[in-house]
Design an enzyme around this catalytic site. Structure first.
Site, PDB file in Angstrom:
ATOM      1  N   GLU A  27       0.979  -1.374   0.006  1.00 16.41           N
ATOM      2  CA  GLU A  27      -0.050  -0.255   0.166  1.00 16.41           C
ATOM      3  C   GLU A  27       0.854   1.230   0.033  1.00 16.41           C
ATOM      4  OE1 GLU A  27      -3.779   1.788   2.539  1.00 16.41           O
ATOM      5  OE2 GLU A  27      -2.752  -0.156   3.197  1.00 16.41           O
ATOM      6  N   ASN A 172     -12.179  -0.879  -0.712  1.00 16.31           N
ATOM      7  CA  ASN A 172     -11.707  -1.305   0.500  1.00 16.31           C
ATOM      8  C   ASN A 172     -12.346  -0.930   2.288  1.00 16.31           C
ATOM      9  OD1 ASN A 172      -9.154  -2.099   2.041  1.00 16.31           O
ATOM     10  ND2 ASN A 172      -9.427  -0.186   2.936  1.00 16.31           N
ATOM     11  N   GLU A 173     -12.787  -1.964   2.811  1.00 17.19           N
ATOM     12  CA  GLU A 173     -13.414  -1.775   4.056  1.00 17.19           C
ATOM     13  C   GLU A 173     -14.284  -0.616   4.207  1.00 17.19           C
ATOM     14  OE1 GLU A 173     -10.004  -1.208   6.810  1.00 17.19           O
ATOM     15  OE2 GLU A 173      -9.336  -3.401   6.725  1.00 17.19           O
ATOM     16  N   TYR A 244      -6.600  -8.540  11.939  1.00 14.89           N
ATOM     17  CA  TYR A 244      -5.168  -8.324  12.576  1.00 14.89           C
ATOM     18  C   TYR A 244      -5.629  -8.625  14.148  1.00 14.89           C
ATOM     19  CZ  TYR A 244      -4.244  -5.457   8.339  1.00 14.89           C
ATOM     20  OH  TYR A 244      -4.326  -5.171   6.994  1.00 14.89           O
ATOM     21  N   GLU A 292      -6.276  -9.087   3.697  1.00 13.91           N
ATOM     22  CA  GLU A 292      -5.570  -8.530   4.645  1.00 13.91           C
ATOM     23  C   GLU A 292      -5.560  -9.582   6.152  1.00 13.91           C
ATOM     24  OE1 GLU A 292      -5.904  -4.343   5.828  1.00 13.91           O
ATOM     25  OE2 GLU A 292      -6.790  -3.923   3.768  1.00 13.91           O
ATOM     26  N   GLN A 352       1.448  -6.212   5.504  1.00 11.60           N
ATOM     27  CA  GLN A 352       1.976  -6.001   4.418  1.00 11.60           C
ATOM     28  C   GLN A 352       3.260  -6.741   4.107  1.00 11.60           C
ATOM     29  OE1 GLN A 352       1.188  -2.052   3.118  1.00 11.60           O
ATOM     30  NE2 GLN A 352      -0.569  -1.857   3.990  1.00 11.60           N
TER      31      GLN A 352
END
Length: 505
Positions: A27, A172-173, A244, A292, A352
């Protein structure tokens, strides 16, 4: 010593692993691009300014696909700024991470880097501040051969052949209120439906990823998936998952149980996708793109404070988490979880790749590149976890943690590479206090003998690697033996194990 037993049988097939589950993510965030993959003037950089030491490490990880250019960054990304003569590209305020984006590296440069890294691109389109037309224009620029406005613009920019990007993320999200251009589920459902419909008219061969929930704890999960797929089911191929984890309470035993939450997240999304299929009388499965995932949150408070009090820097050092041995164990457990669901999880991206919550780090100001602890389980899985996933039958001791009950001491999966006649057992002993004897019945794998037993272990759960030295590295041990189709292994407490076997001629 505690004992666990496992049966691995060639008949217990789950699915062939899609190599794209070993994908990653770059990113425009922090030093991922500038100072990470790209650093002109560095003695180790090539003629295009790409760091060859970083490229070599990426090739070690054998990453087949890389998601780009975000992430939160994409929701205010103007792709036209990133193409054409570099000296004519504008500098923009980057709102997601409150930085300055120079656009020195853009779509065409990143595509060139991917070729050097032997990887494909997973492109994300901006459905935050933009929409259908902009996504279509970008697709035309990337994939149409020529003779139209945007394909001819690509050719004018020196790229004759189409990029042929096959995987596209529809935003995204979008469920998160932190996202620039955040949408309700109905707003996103309609927008993604119309965008997907138009994009597949341009290139019917592409695969599209619908935005799923940003994490398991979102208040709209799983209603978000059920509602948005209700709109775009006919046009999309995947739904995304993001997750995460961090050891926020400094409780290692509970931290290592978090892969069970990941497993439940996957199962819940699969159930929701199948509900939508049933409701629509559909004929296709919506598969999963876990695009992710990682351990995070070591530096989150400092990062937030920096962005709030001192914004608008070029490539500031954000999200530069330093990973410990226990982080590597959880990454290994998450990889095992992804492999277990190979029948429905077809893509995944470790987020990432360089400098930003990453397995590869570079020193600032042109210093060396080095490997974090999490580099190694990812490398092992990507290298040896290709083939047919076999579902092991496991009998293992269990333990409770502060937030989890009946946590299995053993987490394991097996991958059978039929072409090379190799079998790899990935196993983590999640018990942080006691070693374990693992007895594995391999009688259906007649003729398979031990090649090696690789471990990652350390008595200090907080041990980290750095540019000055690696405290956590894999070693080969003599802790497994095969006799009469029965393999006996010792798995030390809190250890990552890769046990490789091959059929003898």
């Amino acid at each position: 010593m505690k004992q666990a037993r496992m049966i691995i049988d060639r008949a217990f097939k789950v699915s062939e692993v899609d190599k794209r589950i070993y994908g990653s993510f770059i990113e425009h965030l922090g030093r991922a691009v500038y100072d990470g993959i790209y650093q002109p003037g560095n003695p180790l950089s090539d003629e295009d300014g790409f760091r060859t030491d970083v490229l070599n490490m990426v090739k070690e990880l054998n990453v087949p696909i890389v998601r780009y250019p975000g992430g939160n960054f994409v929701s205010n990304f103007f792709w036209e700024d990133s193409v054409g003569p570099v000296e004519e590209r504008p500098v923009r305020l980057e709102l997601a991470w409150r930085s300055l984006e120079q656009n020195k590296i853009g779509l065409n440069e990143f595509s060139k880097w991917l070729k050097k890294a032997d990887a494909d691109m997973m492109m994300a389109v901006n459905l935050g501040t933009r929409g259908v037309a902009d996504a279509c224009n970008l697709l035309e620029y990337c994939n149409h051969p020529g003779g139209t406005k945007y394909s001819d613009l690509r050719i004018k920019h020196g790229v004759k052949d189409p990029h042929n990007v096959k995987v596209w993320c529809l935003g995204n999200e979008m469920d998160g209120d932190w996202q620039i251009g955040h949408k309700t589920m109905h707003e996103y459902g309609r927008l993604s439906q119309e965008t997907a419909k138009a994009m597949k008219l341009i290139d019917p061969t592409i695969e599209l990823v619908s935005c799923g929930s940003s994490n398991l704890d979102m208040p709209t999960f799983p209603e978000w998936e059920a509602t948005t797929l209700g709109y775009n089911y006919d046009y999309v191929d995947y739904v995304s998952l993001h997750q995460y984890y961090g050891n926020l309470n400094n409780d290692t035993a509970d931290f290592l149980a978090l892969s069970d939450d990941m497993d439940q997240f996957i199962r819940s999304v699969i159930a929701t996708c199948d509900f939508v299929r049933a409701k629509k009388r559909g004929k296709k499965d919506i598969n999963l793109s876990f695009d992710e995932w990682n351990v995070w949150f070591h530096t989150r408070e400092a990062d937030d404070e920096f962005m709030e009090k001192d914004p608008w820097h070029i490539a500031p050092p954000l999200l530069e988490d330093q990973y410990s041995f226990e982080d590597a164990l959880l990454v290994g457990l998450m990889l095992i979880t992804l492999m277990k669901h190979a029948d429905r999880v077809k893509m995944a991206c470790l987020a990432q790749l360089v400098n930003v919550i990453a397995p590869i780090m570079t020193e600032k100001d042109g210093g060396k590149a080095w490997k974090q602890t999490i580099f190694y389980p990812f490398m092992h899985a990507s290298r040896y976890g290709r083939g047919m996933v076999l579902q092991p039958v496991i009998d293992t001791p269990v333990h409770d943690t502060k937030e989890h009950e009946n946590v299995t001491d053993l987490s394991s999966v097996a991958v059978w590479n039929q072409a090379d006649e190799e079998l790899t057992v990935f196993a983590v002993n999640r018990n942080i206090d006691e070693d374990m004897e693992l007895v594995t019945d391999l009688r259906s794998m007649e003729g398979y003998q031990l090649i090696e037993h690789i471990v990652l272990e350390n008595n200090d759960m907080k041990a980290c690697n750095s540019a000055s030295g690696e405290a956590v590295i894999p070693i080969t041990v003599s802790r497994s033996k095969v006799d009469g189709g029965i393999m006996t292994s010792v798995l030390n407490k809190a250890s990552w194990n890769v046990i490789r076997l091959k059929k003898q001629k």
